[in-house]
Design an enzyme around this catalytic site. Structure first.
Site, PDB file in Angstrom:
ATOM      1  N   SER A  13       0.839  -1.216   0.000  1.00  0.00           N
ATOM      2  CA  SER A  13       0.000   0.000   0.000  1.00  0.00           C
ATOM      3  C   SER A  13       0.866   1.256   0.000  1.00  0.00           C
ATOM      4  CB  SER A  13      -1.000  -0.009   1.170  1.00  0.00           C
ATOM      5  OG  SER A  13      -0.349   0.130   2.400  1.00  0.00           O
ATOM      6  N   LEU A  85      11.705  -6.936   3.703  1.00  0.00           N
ATOM      7  CA  LEU A  85      12.125  -7.554   4.968  1.00  0.00           C
ATOM      8  C   LEU A  85      13.518  -8.188   4.934  1.00  0.00           C
ATOM      9  CD1 LEU A  85       8.698  -9.089   6.019  1.00  0.00           C
ATOM     10  CD2 LEU A  85       9.644  -6.837   6.527  1.00  0.00           C
ATOM     11  N   LEU A  87      17.867  -7.763   4.438  1.00  0.00           N
ATOM     12  CA  LEU A  87      18.935  -6.756   4.476  1.00  0.00           C
ATOM     13  C   LEU A  87      19.389  -6.412   3.063  1.00  0.00           C
ATOM     14  CD1 LEU A  87      21.313  -7.971   7.340  1.00  0.00           C
ATOM     15  CD2 LEU A  87      19.864  -5.928   7.325  1.00  0.00           C
ATOM     16  N   HIS A 104       9.939   2.526   8.933  1.00  0.00           N
ATOM     17  CA  HIS A 104       9.697   1.547   9.987  1.00  0.00           C
ATOM     18  C   HIS A 104       8.454   1.982  10.761  1.00  0.00           C
ATOM     19  CE1 HIS A 104      10.824  -1.745  12.585  1.00  0.00           C
ATOM     20  NE2 HIS A 104      10.467  -0.994  13.599  1.00  0.00           N
ATOM     21  N   ASP A 145      17.328  -1.626  10.571  1.00  0.00           N
ATOM     22  CA  ASP A 145      16.720  -0.462  11.241  1.00  0.00           C
ATOM     23  C   ASP A 145      17.705   0.425  11.982  1.00  0.00           C
ATOM     24  OD1 ASP A 145      14.220  -1.473  10.431  1.00  0.00           O
ATOM     25  OD2 ASP A 145      14.127  -2.767  12.177  1.00  0.00           O
TER      26      ASP A 145
HETATM   27  C1  GAR Z   1       4.514  -0.690   6.628  1.00  0.00           C
HETATM   28  O1  GAR Z   1       3.772  -0.347   7.766  1.00  0.00           O
HETATM   29  C2  GAR Z   1       6.000  -0.532   6.887  1.00  0.00           C
HETATM   30  O2  GAR Z   1       6.296   0.486   7.789  1.00  0.00           O
HETATM   31  C3  GAR Z   1       6.346  -1.878   7.488  1.00  0.00           C
HETATM   32  O3  GAR Z   1       5.619  -2.800   6.740  1.00  0.00           O
HETATM   33  C4  GAR Z   1       4.374  -2.197   6.349  1.00  0.00           C
HETATM   34  C5  GAR Z   1       4.160  -2.493   4.889  1.00  0.00           C
HETATM   35  O4  GAR Z   1       2.860  -2.147   4.510  1.00  0.00           O
HETATM   36  N1  GAR Z   1       7.760  -2.123   7.398  1.00  0.00           N
HETATM   37  C6  GAR Z   1       8.412  -2.821   8.334  1.00  0.00           C
HETATM   38  O5  GAR Z   1       7.868  -3.327   9.302  1.00  0.00           O
HETATM   39  C7  GAR Z   1       9.916  -2.920   8.104  1.00  0.00           C
HETATM   40  N2  GAR Z   1      10.572  -3.407   9.268  1.00  0.00           N
HETATM   41  P1  GAR Z   1       2.478  -2.025   2.974  1.00  0.00           P
HETATM   42  O6  GAR Z   1       2.997  -3.303   2.272  1.00  0.00           O
HETATM   43  O7  GAR Z   1       0.996  -1.978   2.949  1.00  0.00           O
HETATM   44  O8  GAR Z   1       3.130  -0.807   2.431  1.00  0.00           O
END
Ligand code: GAR
Length: 201
Positions: A13, A85, A87, A104, A145
């Site tokens: 998204s 997800l 590195l 994050h 992170d």
């Molecule tokens: C987001 O909230 C992002 O911050 C998080 O994954 C979600 C992806 O949502 N990222 C992490 O947790 C990275 N450690 P999306 O696929 O709907 O954009």
């Protein structure tokens, strides 16, 4: 015009929001979406949005250099991680030094590190009865992170919040700020290049 690549492993998204934000800009556009999950919904979004997408496997990223080759072949200037997800390997970090950012879904340095992503983060925040959470946009380095923080925004965590309702608040902050911060960083990059070429002339 600068070319942006987005790496995403899940729904995408944020990726969609960033694509839409830049669709009417002349400074930059999202021209490539890469995913390490063949079934990730982000690849369907890419198709619907008419953005080129690539699926890659672990070896393509860490062993053969295929992902870096793809970035170069597509003239990518700037890399955005949006729910990615894994590195980022050294070859890409070196080629794109200072030009890779991540978002994050919490206020780093809290709730960061390997395995801390998406709803797992929100569940931990709620379990600890924190009164606030938010987002962190940061540069990417070789650790999970831990790159320099560029921007943070906060939201309240109410006693009645669930992981889902907190995720919705955090997503709203992400949609509001991530594209704008990316744009600022890219403009800064372009300004620096212009002043360097001016100095050389
Ligand atoms: C987001 O909230 C992002 O911050 C998080 O994954 C979600 C992806 O949502 N990222 C992490 O947790 C990275 N450690 P999306 O696929 O709907 O954009």
């Amino acid at each position: 015009m600068k070319h942006i690549a987005i790496f995403a492993s899940g729904s995408g998204s944020n990726a969609e929001n960033i694509v839409r934000y830049f669709s009417n800009k002349i400074t930059a556009k999202v021209t490539l979406i890469l995913s390490n999950k063949r079934e990730a919904y982000v690849l369907k979004r890419a198709e619907a949005l008419n953005v080129k997408s690539v699926f890659f496997e672990r070896d393509d990223l860490y062993r053969t250099g295929r992902v870096l080759d793809i970035l170069k072949e597509n003239h990518i200037d700037f890399i955005v991680l949006a729910g990615f997800l894994w590195l980022v390997p050294d070859d890409i970090l070196e080629a794109y030094r200072g030009r890779i950012v991540n978002i994050h879904p919490a206020l780093l340095p809290s709730y960061g590190g390997k395995g801390m992503y998406g709803d797992r983060v929100h569940r931990s925040v709620i379990r600890n009865r924190d009164s606030e959470s938010g987002i962190t946009i940061h540069h990417v380095n070789e650790y999970y992170d831990q790159g320099d923080i560029i921007f943070q925004a906060r939201c309240r965590v109410d006693p009645e919040d669930t992981p889902e309702s907190l995720a919705a608040k955090v997503h709203a902050l992400e949609y509001e700020h991530y594209p704008r911060i990316i744009e600022e960083l890219i403009s800064g990059m372009a300004d620096k290049e212009n002043s360097e070429s001016f100095e050389k002339a």
